[in-house]
Write an enzyme that holds these catalytic residues in place. Structure first.
Site, short mmCIF file in Angstrom:
data_model
loop_
_atom_site.label_atom_id
_atom_site.label_comp_id
_atom_site.label_asym_id
_atom_site.label_seq_id
_atom_site.Cartn_x
_atom_site.Cartn_y
_atom_site.Cartn_z
N ASP A 89 56.13 3.65 -72.99
CA ASP A 89 56.72 2.41 -73.54
C ASP A 89 58.12 2.24 -72.98
OD1 ASP A 89 56.11 0.64 -76.41
OD2 ASP A 89 58.11 0.57 -75.51
N LEU A 105 60.50 0.60 -74.38
CA LEU A 105 61.46 0.43 -75.48
C LEU A 105 62.32 -0.82 -75.27
CD1 LEU A 105 62.57 4.11 -76.28
CD2 LEU A 105 60.83 2.72 -77.42
N THR A 106 61.64 -1.94 -75.15
CA THR A 106 62.35 -3.22 -75.16
C THR A 106 62.83 -3.46 -76.60
OG1 THR A 106 60.42 -4.53 -75.83
CG2 THR A 106 60.72 -4.13 -73.45
N ASP A 158 43.71 -14.29 -78.42
CA ASP A 158 42.92 -15.53 -78.48
C ASP A 158 43.69 -16.72 -77.91
OD1 ASP A 158 44.77 -15.81 -80.54
OD2 ASP A 158 43.31 -16.28 -82.10
N GLU A 159 45.02 -16.54 -77.69
CA GLU A 159 45.82 -17.67 -77.21
C GLU A 159 45.45 -18.09 -75.78
OE1 GLU A 159 49.91 -17.80 -78.19
OE2 GLU A 159 49.59 -16.86 -80.14
N LYS A 182 49.30 -13.79 -70.27
CA LYS A 182 48.21 -12.94 -70.77
C LYS A 182 46.89 -13.33 -70.09
CE LYS A 182 48.16 -10.18 -73.65
NZ LYS A 182 48.43 -8.70 -73.64
N ASN A 200 47.60 -10.63 -85.74
CA ASN A 200 47.64 -9.43 -86.56
C ASN A 200 48.80 -9.49 -87.54
OD1 ASN A 200 46.46 -6.59 -84.65
ND2 ASN A 200 45.83 -8.71 -84.45
N TYR A 222 57.62 -24.25 -89.18
CA TYR A 222 57.64 -25.17 -88.04
C TYR A 222 56.78 -26.40 -88.33
CZ TYR A 222 59.32 -21.20 -85.11
OH TYR A 222 60.02 -20.15 -84.57
N HIS A 229 53.12 -26.46 -79.58
CA HIS A 229 52.56 -25.60 -80.64
C HIS A 229 51.03 -25.74 -80.73
CE1 HIS A 229 53.51 -24.08 -84.98
NE2 HIS A 229 52.63 -23.33 -84.37
P1 NAD Z 1 55.12 -5.85 -79.68
O1 NAD Z 1 56.03 -6.84 -79.06
O2 NAD Z 1 55.32 -5.43 -81.09
O3 NAD Z 1 55.09 -4.52 -78.80
C1 NAD Z 1 55.06 -4.54 -77.40
C2 NAD Z 1 55.45 -3.14 -76.91
O4 NAD Z 1 55.35 -3.14 -75.48
C3 NAD Z 1 56.88 -2.74 -77.25
O5 NAD Z 1 56.91 -1.43 -77.76
C4 NAD Z 1 57.61 -2.84 -75.92
O6 NAD Z 1 58.70 -1.92 -75.82
C5 NAD Z 1 56.50 -2.49 -74.96
N1 NAD Z 1 56.73 -2.99 -73.60
C6 NAD Z 1 57.16 -4.21 -73.21
N2 NAD Z 1 57.26 -4.28 -71.87
C7 NAD Z 1 56.85 -3.06 -71.40
C8 NAD Z 1 56.70 -2.50 -70.10
N3 NAD Z 1 57.00 -3.20 -68.99
N4 NAD Z 1 56.26 -1.23 -69.98
C9 NAD Z 1 55.95 -0.50 -71.08
N5 NAD Z 1 56.09 -0.97 -72.34
C10 NAD Z 1 56.52 -2.24 -72.49
O7 NAD Z 1 53.66 -6.44 -79.48
P2 NAD Z 1 52.36 -6.34 -80.40
O8 NAD Z 1 52.37 -7.44 -81.37
O9 NAD Z 1 52.22 -4.94 -80.84
O10 NAD Z 1 51.24 -6.68 -79.31
C11 NAD Z 1 50.68 -5.64 -78.52
C12 NAD Z 1 49.65 -6.23 -77.57
O11 NAD Z 1 48.64 -6.89 -78.32
C13 NAD Z 1 50.23 -7.30 -76.62
O12 NAD Z 1 49.61 -7.13 -75.37
C14 NAD Z 1 49.82 -8.62 -77.24
O13 NAD Z 1 49.66 -9.60 -76.26
C15 NAD Z 1 48.49 -8.24 -77.87
N6 NAD Z 1 48.11 -9.02 -79.06
C16 NAD Z 1 48.98 -9.16 -80.10
C17 NAD Z 1 48.57 -9.83 -81.25
C18 NAD Z 1 49.49 -9.99 -82.44
O14 NAD Z 1 49.15 -10.72 -83.37
N7 NAD Z 1 50.63 -9.35 -82.49
C19 NAD Z 1 47.29 -10.38 -81.32
C20 NAD Z 1 46.43 -10.25 -80.19
C21 NAD Z 1 46.85 -9.54 -79.08
O1 DAU Z 2 46.88 -15.32 -81.81
C1 DAU Z 2 47.34 -14.08 -81.39
C2 DAU Z 2 48.83 -14.15 -81.16
O2 DAU Z 2 49.44 -14.20 -82.43
C3 DAU Z 2 49.38 -12.99 -80.35
O3 DAU Z 2 48.82 -13.02 -79.07
C4 DAU Z 2 50.91 -13.04 -80.26
O4 DAU Z 2 51.39 -11.89 -79.61
C5 DAU Z 2 51.47 -13.10 -81.66
O5 DAU Z 2 52.87 -13.25 -81.61
C6 DAU Z 2 50.85 -14.25 -82.44
O6 DAU Z 2 51.28 -15.53 -81.92
P1 DAU Z 2 51.71 -16.75 -82.88
O7 DAU Z 2 52.61 -17.62 -82.12
O8 DAU Z 2 50.52 -17.33 -83.54
O9 DAU Z 2 52.51 -15.89 -84.00
P2 DAU Z 2 53.87 -16.18 -84.81
O10 DAU Z 2 53.96 -15.14 -85.88
O11 DAU Z 2 55.03 -16.36 -83.92
O12 DAU Z 2 53.56 -17.59 -85.50
C7 DAU Z 2 52.47 -17.75 -86.37
C8 DAU Z 2 52.46 -19.20 -86.80
O13 DAU Z 2 53.60 -19.44 -87.64
C9 DAU Z 2 52.58 -20.19 -85.67
O14 DAU Z 2 51.80 -21.34 -85.96
C10 DAU Z 2 54.06 -20.55 -85.64
C11 DAU Z 2 54.45 -20.46 -87.10
N1 DAU Z 2 55.86 -20.05 -87.35
C12 DAU Z 2 56.31 -18.93 -86.74
C13 DAU Z 2 57.61 -18.52 -86.93
C14 DAU Z 2 58.14 -17.27 -86.25
C15 DAU Z 2 56.65 -20.77 -88.22
O15 DAU Z 2 56.21 -21.80 -88.80
N2 DAU Z 2 57.95 -20.37 -88.42
C16 DAU Z 2 58.47 -19.26 -87.79
O16 DAU Z 2 59.67 -18.96 -88.00
#
Ligand code: NAD
Ligand code: DAU
Length: 341
Positions: free
Chosen positions: A34, A36-37, A118-119, A147, A173, A200, A278
């Protein structure tokens, strides 16, 4: 699967996956690469059940020499790629880093599972059927476009080089250790601190919420029994509009903190300018993974939200460390200060 390389394992889903895998499989050895961003933290790995079977390596997935070294030193047989820039709002303000990090080419020499979103499928109207594995790609944000590109590279590596790959496209998630830039943890922390809850647009956008452990279980099933070269859609079968999620969080906080000066917390809800481009609605058809691998989500949304709120209430030290490490206040200023209703 004996020697697993997890990339991005200091972030939200990656760290939950490592916790989950260590509980499921006592023998597995995990190397966690990782960069560590701002989104990654060793705080997420502090209480692992089997710390001796986890090796943290600070580095980037873009460093091929480091990857080769890890492959040969640790006899890696399986890779699960979580590493990415993951926040849509950041991709709107600073798209370049999303190209640098998210447009990956896979590492050869092991089974490669790519964690996608799914995006990549774009947005749905109210009438459209849910996304499924065959839905054409139509990404609409820089995050989703990057992605989508990596998904294409992963498939191209299978076709061209015979790399054993799989891909999961998962919906939103939520759960413990999620960085508080995302909707649910942002709302929990803002509400606890009596800050506005920035919804939003009209708040009627729809996501398909999935508890993070359910996602981890789906990935494990794919690694164990999924067919090589296949894509699996993963989702929560929970599609309330955002405003309902925010109101539910407020209700839960009212119940858990009845003496809070900010109760009822729903008074903090503030409608703000919408996210550009959006996506309106996501919904995901999980028939394939259910039929082939017997997976379906097991967490109820309301209970999952209660557990998540409780986790944030019980972990103030985590919140303090994460927000300090990541220049969090600056992010809030950047994304929210000019966002008038
Ligand atoms: P996150 O932002 O919480 O974590 C991302 C991690 O990747 C961090 O620990 C960061 O330090 C690391 N990272 C970034 N750039 C890197 C690099 N160049 N090399 C090594 N490490 C690096 O993200 P998350 O929410 O845990 O998502 C993880 C994965 O799942 C992503 O690929 C995201 O697209 C996918 N995903 C997320 C969701 C969601 O709802 N969060 C849903 C579907 C898919
Ligand atoms: O669908 C999977 C995706 O879900 C992942 O691939 C992404 O990594 C993850 O970030 C997430 O994307 P979203 O853009 O859907 O998630 P977010 O939590 O940013 O926003 C969820 C919804 O809430 C979206 O419709 C935007 C809205 N929102 C978000 C924020 C941060 C608000 O209304 N206010 C806010 O301040």
């Amino acid at each position: 699967m004996k020697n697993l390389l997890v990339t991005g394992g200091a972030g939200f889903i990656g760290s939950n996956f490592i916790h989950y895998m260590q509980k499921q499989n006592a023998d597995i050895r995990i190397v966690n690469l990782d960069a560590l961003t701002y989104a990654g933290s060793l705080e997420n790995l502090k209480d692992l059940p089997r710390p001796e079977q986890h090796l943290f390596v600070h580095g980037s997935i873009t460093d091929r020499a480091l990857l080769d070294q890890l492959f040969s030193e640790h006899k890696i047989d399986t890779v699960v790629n979580f590493a990415a820039e993951s926040h849509v709002d950041r991709s709107i303000l600073n798209p370049g880093v999303f190209v640098d990090t998210n447009v990956i080419v896979p590492v050869e020499g092991a089974r490669f599972h790519h964690v996608s979103t799914d995006e990549v499928f774009g947005t749905l109207t109210r009438e459209d059927p849910p996304f499924e594995e065959e839905t054409p790609y139509a990404p609409r944000s820089p995050y989703a476009a990057a992605k989508a590109s990596s998904d294409h590279f992963v498939r191209a590596y299978q076709t061209t080089f015979g790399l054993p790959i799989s891909i999961s496209n998962c919906s939103n998630n939520y759960g413990p250790r999620q960085f508080p830039e995302k909707l649910i943890p942002l709302m929990i922390l803002n509400a606890l601190n009596g800050k506005p809850l920035p919804v939003y647009g009209d708040g009627m956008q729809i996501r398909d919420w999935l508890y993070v452990d359910d996602h981890c279980e789906a990935i494990l099933r794919i690694l164990q029994d999924g067919r090589e070269g296949e894509t699996y859609c993963v989702g929560g079968d929970n599609q309330p509009p955002n405003i309902e999620i925010v109101k539910t969080i407020c209700d839960i906080l009212d119940e858990l903190q009845p003496d809070s000066a900010f109760a009822p917390h729903s008074q903090l809800i503030t409608y703000v300018a919408d996210r550009p481009g959006h996506d309106r609605r996501y919904d995901i058809n999980i028939a394939k993974i259910e039929r082939e691998l017997g997976w379906k989500p097991s967490h109820d949304l309301r209970q999952g939200l209660v557990d998540t709120v409780r986790w944030y209430l019980s972990n103030p030290a985590w919140v303090e460390a994460i927000t300090k490490q990541s220049d969090y206040d600056n992010w809030l200023k950047k994304n929210y200060s000019d966002r008038k209703a």
